[in-house]
Design a protein around this motif. Structure first.
Motif, PDB file in Angstrom:
ATOM      1  N   HIS A   1      43.070  48.146 -17.829  1.00 48.31           N
ATOM      2  CA  HIS A   1      44.422  47.640 -18.084  1.00 48.31           C
ATOM      3  C   HIS A   1      45.052  48.372 -19.270  1.00 48.31           C
ATOM      4  CE1 HIS A   1      47.722  44.797 -17.998  1.00 48.31           C
ATOM      5  NE2 HIS A   1      47.554  44.558 -19.293  1.00 48.31           N
ATOM      6  N   LEU A   2      44.284  48.602 -20.326  1.00 47.75           N
ATOM      7  CA  LEU A   2      44.803  49.328 -21.481  1.00 47.75           C
ATOM      8  C   LEU A   2      45.166  50.760 -21.122  1.00 47.75           C
ATOM      9  CD1 LEU A   2      42.279  48.067 -24.198  1.00 47.75           C
ATOM     10  CD2 LEU A   2      44.687  47.424 -23.980  1.00 47.75           C
ATOM     11  N   ILE A   3      44.344  51.385 -20.280  1.00 50.54           N
ATOM     12  CA  ILE A   3      44.631  52.760 -19.850  1.00 50.54           C
ATOM     13  C   ILE A   3      45.897  52.785 -19.017  1.00 50.54           C
ATOM     14  CG2 ILE A   3      43.790  54.692 -18.454  1.00 50.54           C
ATOM     15  CD1 ILE A   3      40.949  53.879 -19.263  1.00 50.54           C
ATOM     16  N   ASN A   4      46.072  51.780 -18.146  1.00 51.02           N
ATOM     17  CA  ASN A   4      47.282  51.709 -17.320  1.00 51.02           C
ATOM     18  C   ASN A   4      48.524  51.480 -18.168  1.00 51.02           C
ATOM     19  OD1 ASN A   4      45.983  52.095 -14.830  1.00 51.02           O
ATOM     20  ND2 ASN A   4      45.484  49.917 -14.657  1.00 51.02           N
ATOM     21  N   LEU A   5      48.363  50.829 -19.322  1.00 53.96           N
ATOM     22  CA  LEU A   5      49.476  50.628 -20.245  1.00 53.96           C
ATOM     23  C   LEU A   5      49.741  51.861 -21.094  1.00 53.96           C
ATOM     24  CD1 LEU A   5      48.777  46.987 -21.545  1.00 53.96           C
ATOM     25  CD2 LEU A   5      50.507  47.715 -19.889  1.00 53.96           C
ATOM     26  N   GLU A   6      48.979  52.936 -20.833  1.00 52.66           N
ATOM     27  CA  GLU A   6      49.109  54.209 -21.554  1.00 52.66           C
ATOM     28  C   GLU A   6      48.758  54.058 -23.031  1.00 52.66           C
ATOM     29  OE1 GLU A   6      52.936  55.891 -20.778  1.00 52.66           O
ATOM     30  OE2 GLU A   6      52.514  56.223 -18.651  1.00 52.66           O
ATOM     31  N   LYS A   7      47.828  53.157 -23.325  1.00 54.50           N
ATOM     32  CA  LYS A   7      47.292  53.070 -24.678  1.00 54.50           C
ATOM     33  C   LYS A   7      46.286  54.198 -24.888  1.00 54.50           C
ATOM     34  CE  LYS A   7      49.200  49.055 -25.786  1.00 54.50           C
ATOM     35  NZ  LYS A   7      50.100  48.847 -26.960  1.00 54.50           N
ATOM     36  N   ARG A   8      46.029  54.536 -26.136  1.00 60.47           N
ATOM     37  CA  ARG A   8      45.024  55.552 -26.451  1.00 60.47           C
ATOM     38  C   ARG A   8      43.663  54.865 -26.485  1.00 60.47           C
ATOM     39  NH1 ARG A   8      43.455  58.389 -31.889  1.00 60.47           N
ATOM     40  NH2 ARG A   8      42.534  60.321 -31.164  1.00 60.47           N
ATOM     41  N   VAL A   9      42.839  55.136 -25.481  1.00 63.78           N
ATOM     42  CA  VAL A   9      41.527  54.514 -25.356  1.00 63.78           C
ATOM     43  C   VAL A   9      40.455  55.570 -25.555  1.00 63.78           C
ATOM     44  CG1 VAL A   9      39.964  53.258 -23.821  1.00 63.78           C
ATOM     45  CG2 VAL A   9      42.415  52.761 -23.781  1.00 63.78           C
ATOM     46  N   LEU A  10      39.511  55.293 -26.451  1.00 62.62           N
ATOM     47  CA  LEU A  10      38.413  56.211 -26.741  1.00 62.62           C
ATOM     48  C   LEU A  10      37.085  55.513 -26.490  1.00 62.62           C
ATOM     49  CD1 LEU A  10      39.737  57.725 -30.107  1.00 62.62           C
ATOM     50  CD2 LEU A  10      39.941  58.717 -27.814  1.00 62.62           C
ATOM     51  N   PHE A  11      36.114  56.272 -25.990  1.00 63.36           N
ATOM     52  CA  PHE A  11      34.771  55.749 -25.743  1.00 63.36           C
ATOM     53  C   PHE A  11      33.798  56.490 -26.667  1.00 63.36           C
ATOM     54  CE2 PHE A  11      37.200  55.311 -21.837  1.00 63.36           C
ATOM     55  CZ  PHE A  11      37.008  53.968 -21.534  1.00 63.36           C
ATOM     56  N   ALA A  12      33.058  55.725 -27.466  1.00 65.93           N
ATOM     57  CA  ALA A  12      32.164  56.330 -28.453  1.00 65.93           C
ATOM     58  C   ALA A  12      30.707  56.062 -28.092  1.00 65.93           C
ATOM     59  CB  ALA A  12      32.457  55.766 -29.840  1.00 65.93           C
ATOM     60  N   THR A  13      29.856  57.073 -28.334  1.00 64.88           N
ATOM     61  CA  THR A  13      28.423  56.935 -28.108  1.00 64.88           C
ATOM     62  C   THR A  13      27.668  57.855 -29.057  1.00 64.88           C
ATOM     63  OG1 THR A  13      26.627  57.250 -26.504  1.00 64.88           O
ATOM     64  CG2 THR A  13      28.540  58.682 -26.278  1.00 64.88           C
ATOM     65  N   ASN A  14      26.491  57.432 -29.473  1.00 63.64           N
ATOM     66  CA  ASN A  14      25.638  58.303 -30.291  1.00 63.64           C
ATOM     67  C   ASN A  14      24.519  58.922 -29.461  1.00 63.64           C
ATOM     68  OD1 ASN A  14      23.930  56.175 -29.872  1.00 63.64           O
ATOM     69  ND2 ASN A  14      23.569  55.721 -32.034  1.00 63.64           N
ATOM     70  N   ASP A  15      24.664  58.888 -28.143  1.00 63.74           N
ATOM     71  CA  ASP A  15      23.690  59.490 -27.233  1.00 63.74           C
ATOM     72  C   ASP A  15      23.988  60.986 -27.111  1.00 63.74           C
ATOM     73  OD1 ASP A  15      21.911  60.216 -25.305  1.00 63.74           O
ATOM     74  OD2 ASP A  15      22.582  58.769 -23.799  1.00 63.74           O
ATOM     75  N   SER A  16      23.190  61.795 -27.787  1.00 65.08           N
ATOM     76  CA  SER A  16      23.420  63.247 -27.779  1.00 65.08           C
ATOM     77  C   SER A  16      22.805  63.935 -26.567  1.00 65.08           C
ATOM     78  CB  SER A  16      22.850  63.873 -29.066  1.00 65.08           C
ATOM     79  OG  SER A  16      21.440  63.677 -29.121  1.00 65.08           O
ATOM     80  N   ASN A  17      22.126  63.167 -25.708  1.00 66.71           N
ATOM     81  CA  ASN A  17      21.508  63.774 -24.527  1.00 66.71           C
ATOM     82  C   ASN A  17      22.529  64.156 -23.470  1.00 66.71           C
ATOM     83  OD1 ASN A  17      18.869  63.573 -25.492  1.00 66.71           O
ATOM     84  ND2 ASN A  17      18.670  61.462 -24.770  1.00 66.71           N
ATOM     85  N   MET A  18      23.712  63.549 -23.547  1.00 67.04           N
ATOM     86  CA  MET A  18      24.743  63.830 -22.549  1.00 67.04           C
ATOM     87  C   MET A  18      25.920  64.554 -23.177  1.00 67.04           C
ATOM     88  SD  MET A  18      25.005  60.535 -20.019  1.00 67.04           S
ATOM     89  CE  MET A  18      25.276  59.368 -21.352  1.00 67.04           C
ATOM     90  N   SER A  19      26.480  65.451 -22.410  1.00 67.52           N
ATOM     91  CA  SER A  19      27.738  66.066 -22.820  1.00 67.52           C
ATOM     92  C   SER A  19      28.863  65.082 -22.508  1.00 67.52           C
ATOM     93  CB  SER A  19      27.962  67.370 -22.065  1.00 67.52           C
ATOM     94  OG  SER A  19      28.087  67.121 -20.674  1.00 67.52           O
TER      95      SER A  19
END
Length: 266
Positions: free
Chosen positions: A167-185
């Motif tokens: 819903h936030l993405i559809n509202l064109e909000k700035r959404v960020l996903f954070a992770t400390n998993d360095s195994n994945m790009s």
């Protein structure tokens, strides 16, 4: 001069035309736990109810189509909904919200609900000032979500969270996903998000990647900012290697090969 106490308070004779109140009732008026305290508590409760009713009435008067609200489905599940139409003469409104649907190609289905305005106002928790309201939550520009969790946690409790993120993405909000998993790009992490139900609202793949902040990406960015061209990378997967190559660092020496196998030296 001290006021008279119940014991010393003068009493009028019954012949004067007054009925004498029992001493216990008079005493209760001056007791913290008696009639007087109960009346004060009742007054406070009545004032609280009146104040809350005023807040809800004002909220209803300011409600408009397109506004985002907190809505509860018949099952009691809270969802984020958008007001579609308002019928003030009938005291009702229609809202739209999305629910997860495995039969749908996009994974979600649009639903419509009809509700009385005063019932909708009660769902907004206007009597809880310490609780962030739906309008308050949607008043921010940027949202950062921590995505470090196990798959079983995702399936058990995050369906509502995923719907909120979409819903936030559809509202064109700035959404960020954070992770400390360095195994994945970041590119691989985007695929994991899509499998989990994040729709990204038609964004390009590059735009999706820019929405991810990972420890592999920040490490590569820091190495580039310091001018390191041949760093020694201690890692067990290729995520950090991919991000380093994306940052222009290709002469690294790592404990794994670009294919993810353990390097011969180790």
């Amino acid at each position: 001069h001290l006021p008279p106490t119940p014991a010393t308070m003068p009493r009028l004779p019954s012949s004067a035309g007054y009925r004498e109140a029992p001493s216990a009732e008079v005493h209760d008026i001056f007791s913290p736990s008696g009639t007087y305290a109960a009346r004060r508590q009742t007054c406070k409760s009545d004032y609280y109810d009146f104040s809350l009713a005023s807040q809800r009435s004002q909220w209803i008067s300011e409600l408009c189509p397109g506004q985002t609200v907190r809505y509860e489905r018949c099952s009691g599940e809270p969802v984020v909904a958008k007001v579609k139409t308002i019928a003030r003469e009938e005291g009702t409104c229609a809202v739209e919200y999305t629910v997860k649907d495995s039969r749908n190609a996009r994974g979600y289905q649009l639903r419509t609900g009809h509700i009385l305005l005063h019932n909708l106002a009660e769902m907004q928790n206007l009597d809880e000032p310490d609780v962030l309201t739906c309008d308050g939550f949607l008043g921010f520009d940027t949202y950062v979500f921590d995505w470090d969790h196990e798959d079983h946690e995702m399936q058990s409790s995050a369906e509502t969270a995923v719907a909120t993120m979409n819903h936030l993405i559809n509202l064109e909000k700035r959404v960020l996903f954070a992770t400390n998993d360095s195994n994945m790009s970041r590119a691989k992490f985007v695929k994991k998000l899509e499998i989990s139900g994040i729709s990204f609202a038609g964004k390009s793949f590059d735009e999706k990647v820019q929405m991810v902040i990972s420890s592999s990406y920040t490490t590569a960015a820091w190495l580039r900012s310091k001018g390191f061209r041949r760093p020694f990378l201690i890692t067990s997967d290729v995520g950090l290697l991919h991000e380093c190559r994306g940052a222009g660092i290709t002469e690294y020496f790592a404990t794994v090969t670009d294919a993810g196998d353990v390097a011969p030296e180790f």
